[in-house]
Scaffold this motif. Structure first.
Motif, short mmCIF file in Angstrom:
data_model
loop_
_atom_site.label_atom_id
_atom_site.label_comp_id
_atom_site.label_asym_id
_atom_site.label_seq_id
_atom_site.Cartn_x
_atom_site.Cartn_y
_atom_site.Cartn_z
N GLU A 176 -43.24 4.76 -9.40
CA GLU A 176 -42.68 3.80 -8.43
C GLU A 176 -42.59 4.41 -7.04
N GLY A 177 -42.47 5.77 -6.97
CA GLY A 177 -42.43 6.44 -5.69
C GLY A 177 -41.07 6.93 -5.23
N THR A 178 -40.05 6.90 -6.11
CA THR A 178 -38.72 7.39 -5.70
C THR A 178 -38.43 8.81 -6.21
N GLN A 179 -39.32 9.35 -7.03
CA GLN A 179 -39.22 10.76 -7.45
C GLN A 179 -40.62 11.34 -7.37
N LEU A 180 -40.73 12.55 -6.80
CA LEU A 180 -42.05 13.15 -6.60
C LEU A 180 -42.65 13.67 -7.89
N MET A 181 -41.86 14.44 -8.64
CA MET A 181 -42.41 15.09 -9.83
C MET A 181 -41.33 15.40 -10.85
N THR A 182 -41.79 15.74 -12.04
CA THR A 182 -40.92 16.26 -13.09
C THR A 182 -41.68 17.38 -13.79
N VAL A 183 -40.98 18.20 -14.52
CA VAL A 183 -41.64 19.24 -15.30
C VAL A 183 -41.63 18.80 -16.76
N TYR A 184 -42.83 18.60 -17.30
CA TYR A 184 -42.97 18.24 -18.71
C TYR A 184 -42.95 19.50 -19.54
N ILE B 250 -45.44 22.12 -17.84
CA ILE B 250 -46.51 21.47 -17.09
C ILE B 250 -45.91 20.61 -15.98
N SER B 251 -46.40 20.77 -14.77
CA SER B 251 -45.95 19.97 -13.64
C SER B 251 -46.59 18.59 -13.71
N VAL B 252 -45.77 17.54 -13.54
CA VAL B 252 -46.27 16.17 -13.64
C VAL B 252 -45.94 15.39 -12.37
N THR B 253 -46.96 14.79 -11.77
CA THR B 253 -46.80 13.88 -10.63
C THR B 253 -47.50 12.57 -10.98
#
Length: 347
Positions: free
Chosen positions: A263-271, A317-320
């Motif tokens: 949606e564009g309100t969070q850049l990334m998360t770490v999986y 793993i970095s997730v965007t």
């Protein structure tokens, strides 16, 4: 009549003897069942979404390996967790797996378990100065580095950042913080403020936004200790009409976080491949119960402050938005229709 009575009594005795034999066989069957490897696993709580996945995968893997698992939930209460560990000790478990609430507060229980001949696994959170038989987690410093690098890759250099971290009783938190700070420092980014959320209570992250509007307004980015904290941060930012205008990162790849990313309100998360972590932990617990050495290329060392502990390290793993489909959808971690629920046009 006397002979008939004698025959009748003999028949009754033979019948009773037969019943007794059947009873003995049933008891032997129960004994065989109890000979299975017994593993006790004590969770901090199930408030954080991912812990339910850890539980299910760990239990199913252990059962496939012939072990029985007793799951306890401490509901975030340290004293309850101590009592649960004590319960496992009294039950004479072969292995106790602990997701600690406060490592310092339970380190004596680790020694008590080991003195009773029980192996102890520190699961995903280290237990300092305890000498656990195994620490298994993700590379937490790398998690912090990934959070920072995602900000830098999005253009954040010589900027300003607020850090809203988890609980300091979770000894992974300083490791994540160290990795994040290293990337920030090497790219000229200033840390405006650091806050910690006791007990990983997400509402405290939201409160920080409401109570520190000036710092939040000045900041270009907000590092959140996990996606649960990020959910409250983004909600509070939305109320202040700043959602999507501040870079927000987190970890755990919660469904809502993945939705916010597309949606564009969070850049990334770490999986963090939870299935892999839980499977390896269950396998290691069974091996420890059987007296086997924990070996493999994933094994390194961790200094818990009192001694060196074997450390089974899993890579995060970095997730965007760019690799959401490849990492999260293709792995089956979340369904595509769920991730893109609010933005079906982006599927």
């Amino acid at each position: 009549m006397g002979k008939r009575l004698l025959v009748f009594c003999l028949l009754v005795m033979l019948t009773l003897t037969g019943c007794s034999k059947v009873g003995t066989e049933e008891k032997t069957g129960d004994s065989t069942e109890s000979d299975k490897i017994q593993i006790g696993i004590c969770f901090d709580s199930f408030v954080i979404e991912r812990w339910q996945r850890d539980r299910d995968v760990f239990v199913s893997t252990a059962k496939e390996l012939g072990a029985e698992v007793n799951v306890q939930n401490a509901y975030g209460d340290v004293e309850k967790q101590r009592n649960q560990i004590d319960y496992f000790i009294k039950k004479d478990m072969d292995v106790i797996v602990i997701i600690s609430i406060d490592g310092e507060a339970i380190k004596d229980m680790v020694k008590k378990a080991q003195d009773a001949g029980i192996k102890v696994v520190a699961y995903d959170r280290p237990i300092p100065d305890a000498g656990a038989d195994l620490y298994i987690s993700f590379d937490n410093e790398k998690v912090g580095e990934m959070m920072g690098q995602a900000m830098v890759d999005s253009g954040l250099r010589n900027g300003k950042v607020v850090m809203i971290c988890g609980s300091l009783t979770d000894h992974n938190v300083p490791m994540v913080e160290a990795g994040f700070r290293k990337v920030m420092a090497s790219n000229g980014n200033q840390i405006l403020d650091v806050a910690y959320c006791d007990g990983w209570r997400a509402e405290l992250a939201g409160d920080y936004i409401y109570n520190n509007v000036d710092k939040v307004t000045e900041a270009d980015a907000i590092m959140c200790g996990n996606d649960d904290l990020a959910s409250r941060v983004v909600y509070a930012l939305a109320e202040k009409r700043m959602a999507g205008k501040k870079i927000v990162v987190g970890q755990d790849a919660d469904l809502e976080a993945c939705q916010r990313i597309v949606e564009g309100t969070q850049l990334m998360t770490v999986y963090k491949p939870i299935e892999k972590l839980a499977q390896k932990a269950a396998t290691a617990a069974v091996d420890l119960a059987l007296g086997k050495e924990i070996e493999g290329e994933d094994i390194s060392d961790y200094d818990d402050g009192s001694q060196i502990v074997p450390y089974l390290k899993i890579e995060p793993i970095s997730v965007t938005a760019r690799n959401m489909d490849d990492v999260i959808i293709k792995s089956g971690f979340h369904l595509k229709e769920d991730v893109y629920l609010n933005v079906p046009s982006k599927k």
